[in-house]
Design a protein around this motif. Structure first.
Motif, PDB file in Angstrom:
ATOM      1  N   LYS A 160      -2.987  26.834   3.576  1.00 25.21           N
ATOM      2  CA  LYS A 160      -3.139  25.531   4.214  1.00 25.21           C
ATOM      3  C   LYS A 160      -3.900  24.613   3.266  1.00 25.21           C
ATOM      4  N   ILE A 161      -3.304  23.461   2.989  1.00 23.13           N
ATOM      5  CA  ILE A 161      -3.913  22.485   2.087  1.00 23.13           C
ATOM      6  C   ILE A 161      -4.320  21.268   2.902  1.00 23.13           C
ATOM      7  N   GLN A 162      -5.607  20.932   2.799  1.00 24.08           N
ATOM      8  CA  GLN A 162      -6.136  19.729   3.430  1.00 24.08           C
ATOM      9  C   GLN A 162      -6.628  18.797   2.332  1.00 24.08           C
ATOM     10  N   PHE A 163      -6.769  17.538   2.665  1.00 27.75           N
ATOM     11  CA  PHE A 163      -7.042  16.531   1.648  1.00 27.75           C
ATOM     12  C   PHE A 163      -8.458  15.994   1.726  1.00 27.75           C
ATOM     13  N   ASP A 164      -9.011  15.728   0.545  1.00 32.97           N
ATOM     14  CA  ASP A 164     -10.341  15.142   0.430  1.00 32.97           C
ATOM     15  C   ASP A 164     -10.276  13.620   0.456  1.00 32.97           C
ATOM     16  N   CYS A 165      -9.122  13.078   0.076  1.00 27.09           N
ATOM     17  CA  CYS A 165      -8.973  11.635  -0.032  1.00 27.09           C
ATOM     18  C   CYS A 165      -7.484  11.271   0.061  1.00 27.09           C
ATOM     19  N   VAL A 166      -7.209  10.049   0.499  1.00 24.74           N
ATOM     20  CA  VAL A 166      -5.839   9.536   0.545  1.00 24.74           C
ATOM     21  C   VAL A 166      -5.770   8.249  -0.264  1.00 24.74           C
ATOM     22  N   PHE A 167      -4.773   8.171  -1.145  1.00 25.18           N
ATOM     23  CA  PHE A 167      -4.491   6.927  -1.868  1.00 25.18           C
ATOM     24  C   PHE A 167      -3.278   6.311  -1.190  1.00 25.18           C
ATOM     25  N   ASN A 168      -3.430   5.125  -0.615  1.00 29.94           N
ATOM     26  CA  ASN A 168      -2.355   4.468   0.112  1.00 29.94           C
ATOM     27  C   ASN A 168      -1.535   3.596  -0.835  1.00 29.94           C
ATOM     28  N   ALA A 169      -0.295   4.021  -1.098  1.00 30.89           N
ATOM     29  CA  ALA A 169       0.614   3.238  -1.942  1.00 30.89           C
ATOM     30  C   ALA A 169       1.748   2.650  -1.109  1.00 30.89           C
ATOM     31  N   ILE A 170       1.559   2.568   0.202  1.00 23.35           N
ATOM     32  CA  ILE A 170       2.581   2.007   1.082  1.00 23.35           C
ATOM     33  C   ILE A 170       2.473   0.482   1.044  1.00 23.35           C
ATOM     34  N   HIS A 171       3.614  -0.173   0.911  1.00 26.40           N
ATOM     35  CA  HIS A 171       3.696  -1.635   0.872  1.00 26.40           C
ATOM     36  C   HIS A 171       4.251  -2.147   2.186  1.00 26.40           C
ATOM     37  N   GLY A 172       4.009  -3.413   2.446  1.00 26.72           N
ATOM     38  CA  GLY A 172       4.663  -4.079   3.577  1.00 26.72           C
ATOM     39  C   GLY A 172       3.921  -4.085   4.858  1.00 26.72           C
ATOM     40  N   ILE A 215       0.078   8.663  -0.438  1.00 24.65           N
ATOM     41  CA  ILE A 215       1.118   8.371   0.543  1.00 24.65           C
ATOM     42  C   ILE A 215       1.951   7.198   0.059  1.00 24.65           C
ATOM     43  N   MET A 216       3.255   7.353   0.217  1.00 22.96           N
ATOM     44  CA  MET A 216       4.189   6.339  -0.275  1.00 22.96           C
ATOM     45  C   MET A 216       5.438   6.322   0.580  1.00 22.96           C
ATOM     46  N   GLY A 217       6.205   5.267   0.438  1.00 24.19           N
ATOM     47  CA  GLY A 217       7.429   5.133   1.230  1.00 24.19           C
ATOM     48  C   GLY A 217       7.196   4.167   2.362  1.00 24.19           C
ATOM     49  N   GLY A 218       7.164   4.697   3.573  1.00 19.79           N
ATOM     50  CA  GLY A 218       6.930   3.861   4.748  1.00 19.79           C
ATOM     51  C   GLY A 218       8.219   3.406   5.391  1.00 19.79           C
ATOM     52  N   TYR A 219       8.058   2.539   6.377  1.00 20.24           N
ATOM     53  CA  TYR A 219       9.186   2.120   7.220  1.00 20.24           C
ATOM     54  C   TYR A 219       9.709   0.726   6.887  1.00 20.24           C
ATOM     55  N   SER A 220       9.065   0.016   5.990  1.00 19.87           N
ATOM     56  CA  SER A 220       9.459  -1.368   5.726  1.00 19.87           C
ATOM     57  C   SER A 220      10.530  -1.456   4.634  1.00 19.87           C
ATOM     58  N   SER A 221      10.958  -2.676   4.382  1.00 17.18           N
ATOM     59  CA  SER A 221      11.942  -2.917   3.322  1.00 17.18           C
ATOM     60  C   SER A 221      11.334  -2.683   1.929  1.00 17.18           C
ATOM     61  N   GLU A 222      10.029  -2.494   1.852  1.00 13.15           N
ATOM     62  CA  GLU A 222       9.328  -2.239   0.593  1.00 13.15           C
ATOM     63  C   GLU A 222       9.286  -0.744   0.248  1.00 13.15           C
TER      64      GLU A 222
END
Length: 84
Positions: free
Chosen positions: A72-84, A8-15
């Motif tokens: 349907k694709i489900q996930f085994d793990c999430v890598f969080n690359a969201i900053h801020g 996961i990447m992006g997000g709502y912040s200025s980062e």
């Protein structure tokens, strides 16, 4: 059997843009022989899986899954690359 990893990447912040760069680095270097990596971009307007350079597939936020070509694709793990 390969594990499905959501990056996961992006997000709502200025980062947001820095997070996209970080997520793409993780995507590039994740071992493709062990993992199916999915870049999940989060913006203020939508959540989507980014396939290739520009093909977007909407996320099912209710259960954090994807529907691609009827599968349907489900996930085994999430890598969080969201900053801020």
């Amino acid at each position: 059997m390969k594990k499905n990893i959501a990056i996961i990447m992006g997000g709502y912040s200025s980062e947001h843009n820095i997070s996209l760069k970080s997520g793409n680095v993780v995507y590039k270097y994740l071992d493709a022989t062990k993992y199916n990596a999915y870049r999940i971009v989060i913006t203020k307007d939508s959540w989507f899986y980014l396939e290739g350079a520009d093909q977007e597939h909407p996320m099912q936020k209710s259960d954090f899954s994807l529907d691609i070509d009827g599968e349907k694709i489900q996930f085994d793990c999430v890598f969080n690359a969201i900053h801020g």
